[in-house]
Design a protein around this motif. Structure first.
Motif, PDB file in Angstrom:
ATOM      1  N   LYS A 131      11.773 -16.257  -5.999  1.00  0.00           N
ATOM      2  CA  LYS A 131      12.127 -14.950  -6.540  1.00  0.00           C
ATOM      3  C   LYS A 131      10.891 -14.051  -6.646  1.00  0.00           C
ATOM      4  CE  LYS A 131      16.069 -16.696  -9.203  1.00  0.00           C
ATOM      5  NZ  LYS A 131      16.649 -16.878 -10.570  1.00  0.00           N
ATOM      6  N   CYS A 132       9.760 -14.654  -7.033  1.00  0.00           N
ATOM      7  CA  CYS A 132       8.528 -13.874  -7.139  1.00  0.00           C
ATOM      8  C   CYS A 132       8.132 -13.285  -5.785  1.00  0.00           C
ATOM      9  CB  CYS A 132       7.395 -14.746  -7.667  1.00  0.00           C
ATOM     10  SG  CYS A 132       7.513 -15.136  -9.426  1.00  0.00           S
ATOM     11  N   SER A 133       8.245 -14.090  -4.737  1.00  0.00           N
ATOM     12  CA  SER A 133       7.859 -13.622  -3.409  1.00  0.00           C
ATOM     13  C   SER A 133       8.770 -12.494  -2.931  1.00  0.00           C
ATOM     14  CB  SER A 133       7.897 -14.780  -2.412  1.00  0.00           C
ATOM     15  OG  SER A 133       6.990 -15.780  -2.790  1.00  0.00           O
ATOM     16  N   LEU A 134      10.044 -12.601  -3.253  1.00  0.00           N
ATOM     17  CA  LEU A 134      10.978 -11.540  -2.860  1.00  0.00           C
ATOM     18  C   LEU A 134      10.684 -10.249  -3.619  1.00  0.00           C
ATOM     19  CD1 LEU A 134      14.302 -13.602  -2.715  1.00  0.00           C
ATOM     20  CD2 LEU A 134      12.924 -12.796  -0.789  1.00  0.00           C
ATOM     21  N   VAL A 135      10.451 -10.370  -4.929  1.00  0.00           N
ATOM     22  CA  VAL A 135      10.178  -9.181  -5.741  1.00  0.00           C
ATOM     23  C   VAL A 135       8.834  -8.575  -5.370  1.00  0.00           C
ATOM     24  CG1 VAL A 135       9.785  -8.360  -8.101  1.00  0.00           C
ATOM     25  CG2 VAL A 135      11.624  -9.994  -7.636  1.00  0.00           C
ATOM     26  N   ARG A 136       7.862  -9.428  -5.020  1.00  0.00           N
ATOM     27  CA  ARG A 136       6.506  -8.948  -4.706  1.00  0.00           C
ATOM     28  C   ARG A 136       6.490  -8.017  -3.506  1.00  0.00           C
ATOM     29  NH1 ARG A 136       2.384  -7.101  -3.728  1.00  0.00           N
ATOM     30  NH2 ARG A 136       0.279  -7.871  -4.086  1.00  0.00           N
ATOM     31  N   ASN A 137       7.466  -8.165  -2.593  1.00  0.00           N
ATOM     32  CA  ASN A 137       7.502  -7.326  -1.398  1.00  0.00           C
ATOM     33  C   ASN A 137       7.828  -5.871  -1.699  1.00  0.00           C
ATOM     34  OD1 ASN A 137       6.846  -9.363   0.441  1.00  0.00           O
ATOM     35  ND2 ASN A 137       8.969 -10.028   0.624  1.00  0.00           N
ATOM     36  N   ILE A 138       8.044  -5.536  -2.957  1.00  0.00           N
ATOM     37  CA  ILE A 138       8.288  -4.147  -3.317  1.00  0.00           C
ATOM     38  C   ILE A 138       7.066  -3.277  -3.021  1.00  0.00           C
ATOM     39  CG2 ILE A 138       7.492  -4.301  -5.704  1.00  0.00           C
ATOM     40  CD1 ILE A 138       9.796  -2.543  -6.535  1.00  0.00           C
ATOM     41  N   ASP A 139       5.887  -3.897  -2.917  1.00  0.00           N
ATOM     42  CA  ASP A 139       4.687  -3.114  -2.623  1.00  0.00           C
ATOM     43  C   ASP A 139       4.766  -2.472  -1.241  1.00  0.00           C
ATOM     44  OD1 ASP A 139       4.446  -5.497  -1.223  1.00  0.00           O
ATOM     45  OD2 ASP A 139       2.272  -5.508  -1.343  1.00  0.00           O
ATOM     46  N   VAL A 140       5.499  -3.102  -0.305  1.00  0.00           N
ATOM     47  CA  VAL A 140       5.670  -2.505   1.020  1.00  0.00           C
ATOM     48  C   VAL A 140       6.479  -1.212   0.922  1.00  0.00           C
ATOM     49  CG1 VAL A 140       6.605  -2.873   3.329  1.00  0.00           C
ATOM     50  CG2 VAL A 140       5.524  -4.767   2.111  1.00  0.00           C
ATOM     51  N   VAL A 141       7.542  -1.236   0.120  1.00  0.00           N
ATOM     52  CA  VAL A 141       8.363  -0.032  -0.066  1.00  0.00           C
ATOM     53  C   VAL A 141       7.546   1.078  -0.700  1.00  0.00           C
ATOM     54  CG1 VAL A 141      10.444   0.891  -1.158  1.00  0.00           C
ATOM     55  CG2 VAL A 141      10.435  -1.455  -0.269  1.00  0.00           C
ATOM     56  N   VAL A 142       6.788   0.729  -1.749  1.00  0.00           N
ATOM     57  CA  VAL A 142       5.961   1.729  -2.438  1.00  0.00           C
ATOM     58  C   VAL A 142       4.924   2.316  -1.488  1.00  0.00           C
ATOM     59  CG1 VAL A 142       4.322   2.091  -4.325  1.00  0.00           C
ATOM     60  CG2 VAL A 142       6.324   0.640  -4.677  1.00  0.00           C
ATOM     61  N   ALA A 143       4.291   1.452  -0.686  1.00  0.00           N
ATOM     62  CA  ALA A 143       3.263   1.921   0.251  1.00  0.00           C
ATOM     63  C   ALA A 143       3.847   2.858   1.302  1.00  0.00           C
ATOM     64  CB  ALA A 143       2.591   0.724   0.923  1.00  0.00           C
ATOM     65  N   PHE A 144       5.036   2.526   1.825  1.00  0.00           N
ATOM     66  CA  PHE A 144       5.663   3.404   2.812  1.00  0.00           C
ATOM     67  C   PHE A 144       6.061   4.740   2.197  1.00  0.00           C
ATOM     68  CE2 PHE A 144       6.461  -0.147   5.870  1.00  0.00           C
ATOM     69  CZ  PHE A 144       5.948   0.491   6.981  1.00  0.00           C
ATOM     70  N   LEU A 145       6.487   4.735   0.936  1.00  0.00           N
ATOM     71  CA  LEU A 145       6.822   5.995   0.270  1.00  0.00           C
ATOM     72  C   LEU A 145       5.586   6.880   0.144  1.00  0.00           C
ATOM     73  CD1 LEU A 145       9.256   4.781  -2.555  1.00  0.00           C
ATOM     74  CD2 LEU A 145       9.835   6.039  -0.468  1.00  0.00           C
ATOM     75  N   PHE A 146       4.453   6.297  -0.242  1.00  0.00           N
ATOM     76  CA  PHE A 146       3.207   7.059  -0.311  1.00  0.00           C
ATOM     77  C   PHE A 146       2.800   7.556   1.078  1.00  0.00           C
ATOM     78  CE2 PHE A 146       2.366   5.056  -4.508  1.00  0.00           C
ATOM     79  CZ  PHE A 146       2.014   6.187  -5.205  1.00  0.00           C
ATOM     80  N   GLN A 147       2.970   6.692   2.073  1.00  0.00           N
ATOM     81  CA  GLN A 147       2.586   7.070   3.428  1.00  0.00           C
ATOM     82  C   GLN A 147       3.389   8.277   3.919  1.00  0.00           C
ATOM     83  OE1 GLN A 147       2.527   3.878   6.337  1.00  0.00           O
ATOM     84  NE2 GLN A 147       3.212   5.242   7.968  1.00  0.00           N
ATOM     85  N   ILE A 148       4.678   8.315   3.577  1.00  0.00           N
ATOM     86  CA  ILE A 148       5.543   9.395   4.066  1.00  0.00           C
ATOM     87  C   ILE A 148       5.358  10.673   3.263  1.00  0.00           C
ATOM     88  CG2 ILE A 148       7.944  10.103   4.386  1.00  0.00           C
ATOM     89  CD1 ILE A 148       8.599   7.138   4.898  1.00  0.00           C
ATOM     90  N   PHE A 149       5.420  10.566   1.934  1.00  0.00           N
ATOM     91  CA  PHE A 149       5.487  11.765   1.097  1.00  0.00           C
ATOM     92  C   PHE A 149       4.116  12.267   0.641  1.00  0.00           C
ATOM     93  CE2 PHE A 149       9.632   9.692   0.460  1.00  0.00           C
ATOM     94  CZ  PHE A 149      10.465  10.740   0.833  1.00  0.00           C
ATOM     95  N   MET A 150       3.107  11.410   0.585  1.00  0.00           N
ATOM     96  CA  MET A 150       1.783  11.848   0.135  1.00  0.00           C
ATOM     97  C   MET A 150       0.857  12.126   1.309  1.00  0.00           C
ATOM     98  SD  MET A 150      -0.773   9.938  -2.565  1.00  0.00           S
ATOM     99  CE  MET A 150      -2.371  10.637  -3.009  1.00  0.00           C
TER     100      MET A 150
END
Length: 363
Positions: free
Chosen positions: A310-329
């Protein structure tokens, strides 16, 4: 006989074998906690008051998953802060980050009552953990400053694959056929994330930065292996984190001094190692350091409380956050091929973790 009220000004005795002790919560259950008192910083006599309701947060798997999720979010934000600081020299960003982590980890060790400068066991394990951890952060910082945030985050997320390989060599763990499948998926995913067109035409592609990004998960996996060996020998994670930050800060300081010396005698400007940061740069540097500490704390402490899968699955949220910064910032929109490659890479990582969890439950 007259019953006397307990003197709340006196400290309760230290933990004894007779005290009912809950190993998972780190609380003495049959004694009232003492008020916070400043003791010696180097002999472990600090005492602090912990409310009994806090034990829920120390033993709850749900709280562990929340910490891991916080780690993913803070790591994605730290990546964006480092990307924002791309005009500053890499070694300067690393120096400030380690300075912040060193300060906070020192305070944490003091609050936990851990003497930080005591004689420790597993010296070689701590040394290699610090060495590979420093190299890992150096590679990620260099890559974040020169490549899109989301792409680098996906590439360095394949560390569990290299951890499986390193565990076979160093820890003598078994290497299964599923690991070969995951390695093939990783190679294909990396090619798609980098984008085959740019890979062939070298258009807007820093090959050296991509190579450095691919080195990061190797160093990161080796650091994880030696963290595991430190844990097996009973060394607390915050003590290892303190030595890691101290080593990184010392290495970055030495690098700045030596490089600056050679730049001065050769008549070249010092802006290759040190630049005067602006106001926003200072805020980004401070945020990078604090977010880096929170990310390390969340993944270490949360991983102790919650299920590994479960930790490994939840930890992958950093990829989503990074892509959001990459697109919008940073206004860098990934292609469909890159998004599909990211999914392949994450799938290979999840496959390794799920397979390992299944083996542990069957054993």
């Amino acid at each position: 006989m007259v019953d006397h009220e307990p003197d709340m000004g006196l400290r309760p005795p230290l933990r004894t074998k007779d005290a009912a002790y809950d190993e998972t919560s780190d609380l003495i259950l049959d004694q009232d906690p003492a008020p916070f008192e400043f003791g010696s910083l180097f002999n472990g006599e600090w005492r602090y008051k912990i409310p009994k309701w806090w034990s829920f947060f120390k033993v709850s798997p749900t709280f562990g998953l929340l910490l891991v999720g916080m780690s993913g979010v803070t790591y994605g934000c730290q990546s964006a802060a480092i990307k924002y600081l791309q005009r500053l020299p890499t070694v300067q960003v690393i120096w400030v980050r380690f300075l912040v982590v060193l300060t906070v980890s020192f305070i944490l060790c003091a609050a936990k009552g851990e003497p930080v400068f005591k004689k420790v066991t597993a010296r070689w394990e701590i040394f290699f953990r610090c060495l590979f951890g420093i190299m890992s952060f150096l590679c990620s910082t260099f890559a974040f400053q020169r490549l899109p945030v989301g792409e680098v985050t996906v590439i360095i997320s394949i560390a569990p694959i290299f951890t499986a390989i390193g565990s076979k060599i160093i820890l003598k763990d078994q290497f299964k056929p599923v690991h070969f499948v995951c390695i093939i998926l990783c190679v294909g995913g990396v090619i798609m994330v980098v984008d085959p067109k740019r890979l062939v035409n070298h258009a807007n592609l820093d090959i050296f930065a991509v190579s450095v990004a691919l080195m990061q998960p190797i160093f990161k996996s080796l650091a994880y292996i030696f963290i595991k060996r430190c844990n097996n020998q009973g060394i607390e994670y915050h003590v290892v984190l303190f030595y890691y930050a101290l080593s990184g800060f010392s290495a970055a300081s030495l690098s700045i001094v030596v490089t600056g010396f050679f730049l001065v005698i050769s008549g070249k400007p010092l802006d290759r190692v040190v630049m005067v940061p602006t106001g926003p740069d200072n805020m980004a540097l401070l945020c990078a350091g604090m977010l880096g500490f929170l990310a390390q704390f969340g993944i270490n402490k949360g991983g102790m409380l919650a299920n590994t899968t479960k930790c490994s699955l939840v930890r992958n949220i950093d990829v989503v956050v990074a892509f959001l910064f990459q697109i919008f910032m940073f206004h860098e929109v990934p292609s469909v091929v890159q998004v599909f490659g990211s999914i392949v890479l994450l799938s290979s990582t999840v496959l390794v973790v799920v397979w390992k969890d299944k083996e542990q439950r069957l054993s």
